[in-house]
Write an enzyme that holds these catalytic residues in place. Sequence first.
Site, mmCIF file in Angstrom:
data_model
loop_
_atom_site.group_PDB
_atom_site.id
_atom_site.type_symbol
_atom_site.label_atom_id
_atom_site.label_comp_id
_atom_site.label_asym_id
_atom_site.label_seq_id
_atom_site.Cartn_x
_atom_site.Cartn_y
_atom_site.Cartn_z
ATOM 1 N N VAL A 140 -1.239 32.692 -7.083
ATOM 2 C CA VAL A 140 -2.595 32.409 -6.607
ATOM 3 C C VAL A 140 -2.631 30.888 -6.475
ATOM 4 C CG1 VAL A 140 -5.054 32.523 -7.135
ATOM 5 C CG2 VAL A 140 -3.569 34.468 -7.684
ATOM 6 N N PRO A 141 -2.527 30.377 -5.245
ATOM 7 C CA PRO A 141 -2.186 28.970 -5.011
ATOM 8 C C PRO A 141 -3.298 27.951 -5.262
ATOM 9 C CG PRO A 141 -2.566 30.054 -2.925
ATOM 10 C CD PRO A 141 -2.668 31.119 -3.996
ATOM 11 N N CYS A 142 -3.657 27.790 -6.522
ATOM 12 C CA CYS A 142 -4.678 26.811 -6.879
ATOM 13 C C CYS A 142 -4.209 25.375 -6.619
ATOM 14 C CB CYS A 142 -5.109 26.992 -8.329
ATOM 15 S SG CYS A 142 -3.759 26.976 -9.512
ATOM 16 N N HIS A 143 -2.899 25.187 -6.474
ATOM 17 C CA HIS A 143 -2.378 23.847 -6.172
ATOM 18 C C HIS A 143 -2.784 23.380 -4.774
ATOM 19 C CE1 HIS A 143 0.750 26.647 -4.715
ATOM 20 N NE2 HIS A 143 1.014 25.720 -3.792
#
Length: 178
Positions: A140-143
Amino acid sequence: MTTLPATTATDTSVHTIIDSPVGPLTLVTRGGGLAGVYMTDQRHLPSQETFGPRVAVTDRPVLARTAEQLAGYFAGDVRDFDIDLSTSGTPFQQRVWAALRDIPYGETVSYGELAAVLGQPTASRAVGLANGRNPVSIIVPCHRVVGANGSMTGYGGGIERKRWLLSFENGMQQPVLG
Protein backbone atom coordinates in the site's frame (compact mmCIF):
# COMPACT_ATOMS: atom_id res chain seq x y z
CA MET A 1 -5.94 -6.76 -4.16
CA THR A 2 -8.78 -7.31 -1.77
CA THR A 3 -9.20 -6.47 1.88
CA LEU A 4 -10.45 -9.42 3.88
CA PRO A 5 -13.02 -8.92 6.66
CA ALA A 6 -11.67 -7.63 9.94
CA THR A 7 -10.02 -10.32 12.00
CA THR A 8 -10.68 -11.17 15.60
CA ALA A 9 -8.37 -11.74 18.53
CA THR A 10 -8.64 -15.49 17.93
CA ASP A 11 -7.06 -15.25 14.47
CA THR A 12 -3.46 -16.37 14.70
CA SER A 13 -0.70 -14.14 13.43
CA VAL A 14 2.60 -15.43 12.13
CA HIS A 15 5.49 -13.61 10.55
CA THR A 16 8.61 -14.05 8.48
CA ILE A 17 11.50 -11.79 7.61
CA ILE A 18 12.82 -11.31 4.08
CA ASP A 19 15.76 -9.37 2.72
CA SER A 20 15.19 -6.44 0.40
CA PRO A 21 17.18 -3.55 -1.06
CA VAL A 22 15.69 -1.29 1.65
CA GLY A 23 16.73 -3.64 4.43
CA PRO A 24 14.95 -6.52 6.14
CA LEU A 25 11.16 -6.56 5.83
CA THR A 26 8.95 -8.26 8.40
CA LEU A 27 5.85 -9.75 6.76
CA VAL A 28 2.91 -10.48 9.08
CA THR A 29 -0.14 -12.51 8.16
CA ARG A 30 -3.37 -12.87 10.08
CA GLY A 31 -6.67 -14.40 9.08
CA GLY A 32 -5.30 -15.55 5.72
CA GLY A 33 -4.33 -12.08 4.53
CA LEU A 34 -1.32 -9.83 4.76
CA ALA A 35 -1.54 -7.74 7.93
CA GLY A 36 1.82 -5.99 7.88
CA VAL A 37 5.01 -5.17 6.04
CA TYR A 38 7.38 -3.49 8.45
CA MET A 39 10.84 -2.02 7.94
CA THR A 40 13.70 -1.83 10.41
CA ASP A 41 13.11 1.02 12.87
CA GLN A 42 9.56 1.47 11.56
CA ARG A 43 7.61 4.23 13.24
CA HIS A 44 4.29 3.04 14.72
CA LEU A 45 5.61 -0.51 14.86
CA PRO A 46 3.16 -2.75 16.72
CA SER A 47 4.38 -4.83 19.63
CA GLN A 48 6.41 -7.80 18.35
CA GLU A 49 4.14 -10.11 20.34
CA THR A 50 1.32 -9.29 17.90
CA PHE A 51 3.41 -10.73 15.02
CA GLY A 52 3.06 -14.27 16.34
CA PRO A 53 5.71 -16.92 15.84
CA ARG A 54 8.28 -16.71 13.07
CA VAL A 55 7.71 -19.18 10.25
CA ALA A 56 9.35 -19.96 6.94
CA VAL A 57 8.13 -17.81 4.07
CA THR A 58 6.79 -20.98 2.41
CA ASP A 59 4.65 -21.90 5.45
CA ARG A 60 1.80 -19.58 4.44
CA PRO A 61 0.66 -18.92 0.87
CA VAL A 62 0.15 -15.19 1.51
CA LEU A 63 3.73 -14.86 2.82
CA ALA A 64 5.15 -16.71 -0.19
CA ARG A 65 3.05 -14.63 -2.61
CA THR A 66 4.05 -11.39 -0.89
CA ALA A 67 7.75 -12.29 -0.93
CA GLU A 68 7.50 -13.25 -4.61
CA GLN A 69 5.73 -10.03 -5.58
CA LEU A 70 8.11 -7.87 -3.52
CA ALA A 71 11.07 -9.57 -5.24
CA GLY A 72 9.39 -8.77 -8.56
CA TYR A 73 8.84 -5.17 -7.47
CA PHE A 74 12.49 -4.72 -6.53
CA ALA A 75 13.53 -6.36 -9.82
CA GLY A 76 11.41 -3.78 -11.66
CA ASP A 77 8.92 -6.36 -12.94
CA VAL A 78 5.93 -5.78 -10.61
CA ARG A 79 4.20 -2.42 -10.42
CA ASP A 80 0.88 -3.45 -8.89
CA PHE A 81 0.45 -5.95 -6.09
CA ASP A 82 -2.23 -8.63 -6.00
CA ILE A 83 -2.28 -9.71 -2.36
CA ASP A 84 -5.22 -10.19 -0.02
CA LEU A 85 -4.94 -7.79 2.90
CA SER A 86 -6.08 -8.25 6.47
CA THR A 87 -5.34 -4.83 7.95
CA SER A 88 -6.81 -3.39 11.11
CA GLY A 89 -7.74 0.28 11.23
CA THR A 90 -10.55 2.75 11.60
CA PRO A 91 -13.01 3.16 8.74
CA PHE A 92 -11.27 6.44 7.80
CA GLN A 93 -7.84 4.78 7.81
CA GLN A 94 -9.20 1.98 5.62
CA ARG A 95 -10.52 4.58 3.14
CA VAL A 96 -7.14 6.34 3.03
CA TRP A 97 -5.27 3.06 2.56
CA ALA A 98 -7.64 2.09 -0.26
CA ALA A 99 -7.02 5.45 -1.95
CA LEU A 100 -3.26 4.96 -1.63
CA ARG A 101 -3.53 1.81 -3.74
CA ASP A 102 -4.87 3.96 -6.59
CA ILE A 103 -1.73 6.12 -6.81
CA PRO A 104 0.12 4.91 -9.92
CA TYR A 105 3.62 3.49 -9.74
CA GLY A 106 6.24 6.23 -9.98
CA GLU A 107 3.80 9.07 -9.30
CA THR A 108 3.17 11.14 -6.20
CA VAL A 109 0.24 13.05 -4.76
CA SER A 110 0.07 15.51 -1.89
CA TYR A 111 -1.82 14.93 1.33
CA GLY A 112 -4.26 17.66 0.26
CA GLU A 113 -4.84 16.01 -3.13
CA LEU A 114 -5.50 12.69 -1.42
CA ALA A 115 -7.92 14.37 1.00
CA ALA A 116 -9.77 15.90 -1.98
CA VAL A 117 -10.00 12.47 -3.65
CA LEU A 118 -11.65 11.22 -0.47
CA GLY A 119 -14.18 14.06 -0.65
CA GLN A 120 -12.72 15.77 2.44
CA PRO A 121 -10.48 18.54 1.07
CA THR A 122 -9.82 20.05 4.50
CA ALA A 123 -8.68 16.74 6.02
CA SER A 124 -5.06 16.73 4.83
CA ARG A 125 -3.73 16.37 8.40
CA ALA A 126 -6.05 13.44 9.10
CA VAL A 127 -4.97 11.88 5.81
CA GLY A 128 -1.35 12.33 6.87
CA LEU A 129 -1.98 10.62 10.20
CA ALA A 130 -3.78 7.70 8.54
CA ASN A 131 -1.04 7.46 5.93
CA GLY A 132 1.56 7.24 8.69
CA ARG A 133 -0.33 4.35 10.29
CA ASN A 134 -0.38 2.26 7.10
CA PRO A 135 0.69 -1.20 8.27
CA VAL A 136 1.50 -2.56 4.81
CA SER A 137 4.44 -0.50 3.55
CA ILE A 138 5.30 -0.67 -0.16
CA ILE A 139 2.29 -2.91 -0.95
CA VAL A 140 0.00 0.00 0.00
CA PRO A 141 2.23 2.77 -1.38
CA CYS A 142 2.18 5.41 1.33
CA HIS A 143 5.66 6.44 0.15
CA ARG A 144 3.98 8.09 -2.86
CA VAL A 145 2.44 10.85 -0.73
CA VAL A 146 4.46 14.08 -0.44
CA GLY A 147 4.05 17.59 0.90
CA ALA A 148 2.02 20.19 -1.01
CA ASN A 149 5.19 21.62 -2.54
CA GLY A 150 6.54 18.17 -3.47
CA SER A 151 8.79 18.02 -0.41
CA MET A 152 9.68 14.78 1.30
CA THR A 153 7.63 14.53 4.45
CA GLY A 154 7.50 11.88 7.17
CA TYR A 155 7.57 8.21 6.31
CA GLY A 156 7.16 5.30 8.70
CA GLY A 157 10.25 3.59 7.28
CA GLY A 158 12.31 6.79 7.34
CA ILE A 159 12.84 9.56 4.79
CA GLU A 160 15.91 7.81 3.34
CA ARG A 161 13.78 4.79 2.41
CA LYS A 162 11.02 7.02 1.03
CA ARG A 163 13.54 8.78 -1.23
CA TRP A 164 14.96 5.41 -2.25
CA LEU A 165 11.54 4.00 -3.19
CA LEU A 166 10.49 7.09 -5.16
CA SER A 167 13.82 7.28 -6.99
CA PHE A 168 13.68 3.55 -7.70
CA GLU A 169 10.18 3.84 -9.14
CA ASN A 170 11.40 6.65 -11.38
CA GLY A 171 14.14 4.47 -12.86
CA MET A 172 17.09 5.75 -10.90
CA GLN A 173 19.62 3.11 -9.86
CA GLN A 174 19.80 2.94 -6.08
CA PRO A 175 22.35 1.44 -3.69
CA VAL A 176 21.09 -1.21 -1.30
CA LEU A 177 20.13 0.22 2.10
CA GLY A 178 21.04 -1.56 5.33
